[in-house]
Write an enzyme that holds these catalytic residues in place. Structure first.
Site, mmCIF file in Angstrom:
data_model
loop_
_atom_site.group_PDB
_atom_site.id
_atom_site.type_symbol
_atom_site.label_atom_id
_atom_site.label_comp_id
_atom_site.label_asym_id
_atom_site.label_seq_id
_atom_site.Cartn_x
_atom_site.Cartn_y
_atom_site.Cartn_z
ATOM 1 N N ASP A 1 -0.065 0.282 9.270
ATOM 2 C CA ASP A 1 1.162 1.080 9.342
ATOM 3 C C ASP A 1 2.181 0.463 10.290
ATOM 4 O O ASP A 1 1.888 0.188 11.454
ATOM 5 C CB ASP A 1 0.845 2.508 9.811
ATOM 6 C CG ASP A 1 0.050 3.283 8.779
ATOM 7 O OD1 ASP A 1 0.260 3.050 7.582
ATOM 8 O OD2 ASP A 1 -0.784 4.123 9.179
ATOM 9 N N ASP B 1 -2.672 -4.393 12.401
ATOM 10 C CA ASP B 1 -2.718 -3.013 11.951
ATOM 11 C C ASP B 1 -1.983 -2.950 10.609
ATOM 12 O O ASP B 1 -1.330 -3.921 10.204
ATOM 13 C CB ASP B 1 -2.044 -2.117 12.996
ATOM 14 C CG ASP B 1 -2.188 -0.642 12.692
ATOM 15 O OD1 ASP B 1 -3.102 -0.279 11.926
ATOM 16 O OD2 ASP B 1 -1.377 0.149 13.209
ATOM 17 N N LYS C 1 -2.929 16.934 9.988
ATOM 18 C CA LYS C 1 -3.416 17.291 8.653
ATOM 19 C C LYS C 1 -2.696 16.494 7.572
ATOM 20 O O LYS C 1 -3.290 16.105 6.558
ATOM 21 C CB LYS C 1 -3.212 18.787 8.417
ATOM 22 C CG LYS C 1 -4.143 19.688 9.213
ATOM 23 C CD LYS C 1 -5.545 19.695 8.626
ATOM 24 C CE LYS C 1 -6.418 20.718 9.329
ATOM 25 N NZ LYS C 1 -7.804 20.728 8.782
ATOM 26 N N VAL C 2 -1.421 16.253 7.786
ATOM 27 C CA VAL C 2 -0.644 15.474 6.816
ATOM 28 C C VAL C 2 -1.218 14.069 6.680
ATOM 29 O O VAL C 2 -1.362 13.542 5.571
ATOM 30 C CB VAL C 2 0.838 15.423 7.242
ATOM 31 C CG1 VAL C 2 1.603 14.401 6.404
ATOM 32 C CG2 VAL C 2 1.472 16.802 7.120
#
Length: 591
Positions: free
Chosen positions: A167, A165, A310-311
């Site tokens: 992040d 991955d 949303k961020v």
């Protein structure tokens, strides 16, 4: 010979050597008396003679044996021949050979059926506790905070393909990212969803929460649970206010939650990105409570979760990070060396991330391109397959068809993907299609991520992939455990709990006062052990006694875990990673 009927429990009462040695054995359906003489054979083995008594004789034999033993007890302590029967060692274990049987006020002949009892008086126990010494732990080795910790045996030579991955796996973010997520989500909550403007004055508190918590959308409570769904006392909050144990019991009826309730109303917060979310929920609830504004906890959770989502999806967060990588990304010089080591041994590498290629490409160039030692021109040369916008965890279910993406023209192909090309970028897809196209199957594939549920559970269960979890907090937690102060406090707590167990075999007012004193001291020591990790919730991995839900899930779903991916560089790729023995409560622990 003993009766061949199943013996549910055996208790042995040693008798001084100036008499016949008599051992009384309590069986589930009969009583056997073993008598031994002090005669020893030439081989040094004592000869034994046994006889069975019927159940009708059980009560009589019990009384006689106990009385005889009590009459001879003072001589036993003076007789060196019986030292092999019992050598008192404080704080080592609860169960000792019986020298003085337990007496019950209602039945003086009662012998407890759950385990043997102590050979000391209450006064001796109190004196032993008062004169206890600090345990010397200087000989006990510490753990390496950057080690790889193993749940399930893993043979690295059998792994042909390594997946990652992005992040918190390849990209190790700094703490400023949490502040940024909180501020952006708060702005969305106030500006878009019209929450009170004053909320913007409340800043992110990095010391408030840990990951692995659960939020109860029914009661609006943020809590830490162990693997049995027990709420850790002092680690449950309404807003920023901790609840007392009495308040928790008033709400739930118990400190343990029912499994059905957990499944219905508790929302897990399992990755590091949940830390600003947990803080934002708590701050919002606290503000609304302080200002007597009515609210539904489920709605607060939904609104905050949507704002944080949303961020991540809106591009604002990624653009901020790209604009200042040194502030938000921690570079590790061994990352490139580790990946090049895998490549030099013929391993295949793939990137599987929910991020856009635009964002991942900028980050990987910053992290890797100056570590390739001239062997490769670009990070994309190191990876055999690059998949972005894969939409985990949906990727591991039905997913979508793969599509090839052309970064230069920002265009997607319409053709079916039936093979992966080097240096090409793919989006979407599914685990099943990935397996069919790549031909990489089962236990020859290992995938690393930071989120247990989104990254690891399904590929392990559905395709048999080996899994590794990157847990950034691990280095801090192990460092705290290694500190002399923590180890000393832990040793004192274990001693104290052993005394509490022993104390409960006595009766009377003096015992009750002493026991209350011990429990108060235990409460203080537990707090002292909790606070170094996090003053509000304690350790990510354990409650006062048990493993947390997070730690339990980690054991079930991850073969290995470590603080950062490059910690594996010190292991030969032919190594077998073997876990330590996991002791059960009833097993002998040999260190």
């Amino acid at each position: 010979m003993l009766s061949n009927k199943r013996i549910s429990l055996i208790k042995v009462l040693p008798i001084p050597s100036n008499k016949k040695n008599v051992f009384k054995i309590n069986c589930s359906s009969n009583t056997t008396i073993i008598t031994t003489s002090s005669t020893t054979t030439t081989s040094g083995i004592k000869s034994y003679s046994t006889h069975n008594r019927s159940n009708n004789d059980t009560h009589t034999s019990k009384s006689n044996t106990i009385d005889q033993h009590q009459q001879q007890q003072p001589q036993q302590h003076q007789n060196n021949d019986n030292k092999h029967l019992f050598t008192p060692t404080p704080f080592q274990s609860l169960v000792k050979n019986v020298n003085k049987p337990f007496r019950n006020d209602k039945d003086p002949d009662y012998l407890p059926t759950h385990h043997s009892v102590l050979n000391m008086s209450l006064d001796q126990l109190i004196e032993m506790y008062k004169n206890r010494k600090v345990v010397d732990l200087s000989h006990v080795p510490t753990l390496d905070p950057q080690d790889v910790f193993i749940n399930s045996e893993l043979k690295l030579e059998e792994i042909d393909v390594f997946g990652f991955d992005y992040d918190y796996t390849l990209a190790n973010y700094g703490d400023q990212v949490q502040h940024l997520i909180y501020d952006l989500a708060m702005s969305h909550l106030v500006d878009e969803q019209k929450y009170p403007m004053a909320l913007k004055e409340i800043k992110y508190d990095p010391t408030f929460a840990i990951r692995g918590l659960h939020f109860d959308v029914n009661h609006g409570l943020l809590m830490k649970l162990d693997y049995l769904n027990n709420i850790q006392a002092g680690a449950i909050y309404h807003g920023r206010r901790p609840l007392t144990k009495e308040e928790v019991i008033q709400i739930y009826g118990s400190m343990q939650l029912k499994r059905l309730y957990c499944d219905s109303f508790l929302k897990p917060m399992s990755d590091i990105f949940c830390l600003p979310e947990a803080c934002l929920i708590a701050n919002t609830i606290q503000y609304l409570t302080d200002h007597n504004l009515a609210f539904e906890p489920r709605i607060i959770h939904e609104d905050v979760t949507a704002a944080v989502g949303k961020v991540h999806l809106g591009g604002g967060l990624h653009n901020k990070i790209i604009s200042d990588f040194p502030l938000y990304l921690n570079k590790h010089p061994l990352l490139g060396e580790f990946l090049l080591k895998l490549k030099s041994h013929g391993k295949k590498l793939f990137l599987l991330t929910n991020n856009s290629y635009f964002y991942a490409n900028h980050g990987m160039k910053y992290l890797l391109n100056d570590q390739l030692n001239g062997k490769y021109e670009d990070w994309t040369d190191v990876f055999d397959v690059i998949i972005t916008k894969c939409d985990k965890p949906s990727f591991f279910g039905k997913g979508r068809p793969f599509r090839m993406y052309h970064p230069d023209s920002d265009r997607y192909d319409w053709n079916e993907v039936n093979h992966f090309e080097p240096k090409k970028v793919y989006v979407g897809g599914s685990l099943k299609q990935f397996t069919n196209v790549s031909k990489w199957r089962g236990r020859s594939v290992m995938y690393f991520g930071d989120h247990l549920y989104s990254d690891l559970v399904e590929p392990s269960q559905k395709e048999g992939w080996k899994t590794g979890v990157i847990i950034k907090e691990l280095e801090v937690e192990v460092g705290i455990q290694n500190s002399p102060k923590y180890r000393e406090q832990l040793a004192e707590l274990l001693q104290l709990e052993d005394v509490i167990r022993k104390c409960q075999f006595f009766s009377g007012e003096k015992k009750e006062l002493f026991l209350e004193q011990l429990k108060t001291e235990r409460y203080k020591k537990r707090l002292a052990l909790k606070e170094p990790f996090n003053a509000n919730f304690g350790s990510l991995f354990r409650t006062h006694t048990n493993a947390t839900i997070f730690a339990s899930s980690l054991q079930r779903h991850a073969d290995i875990y470590t603080s950062k991916i490059e910690n594996l560089i010190s292991y030969p790729l032919t190594a077998s990673l073997i876990p330590s023995r996991n002791y059960l409560p009833h097993e002998f622990k040999l260190n």
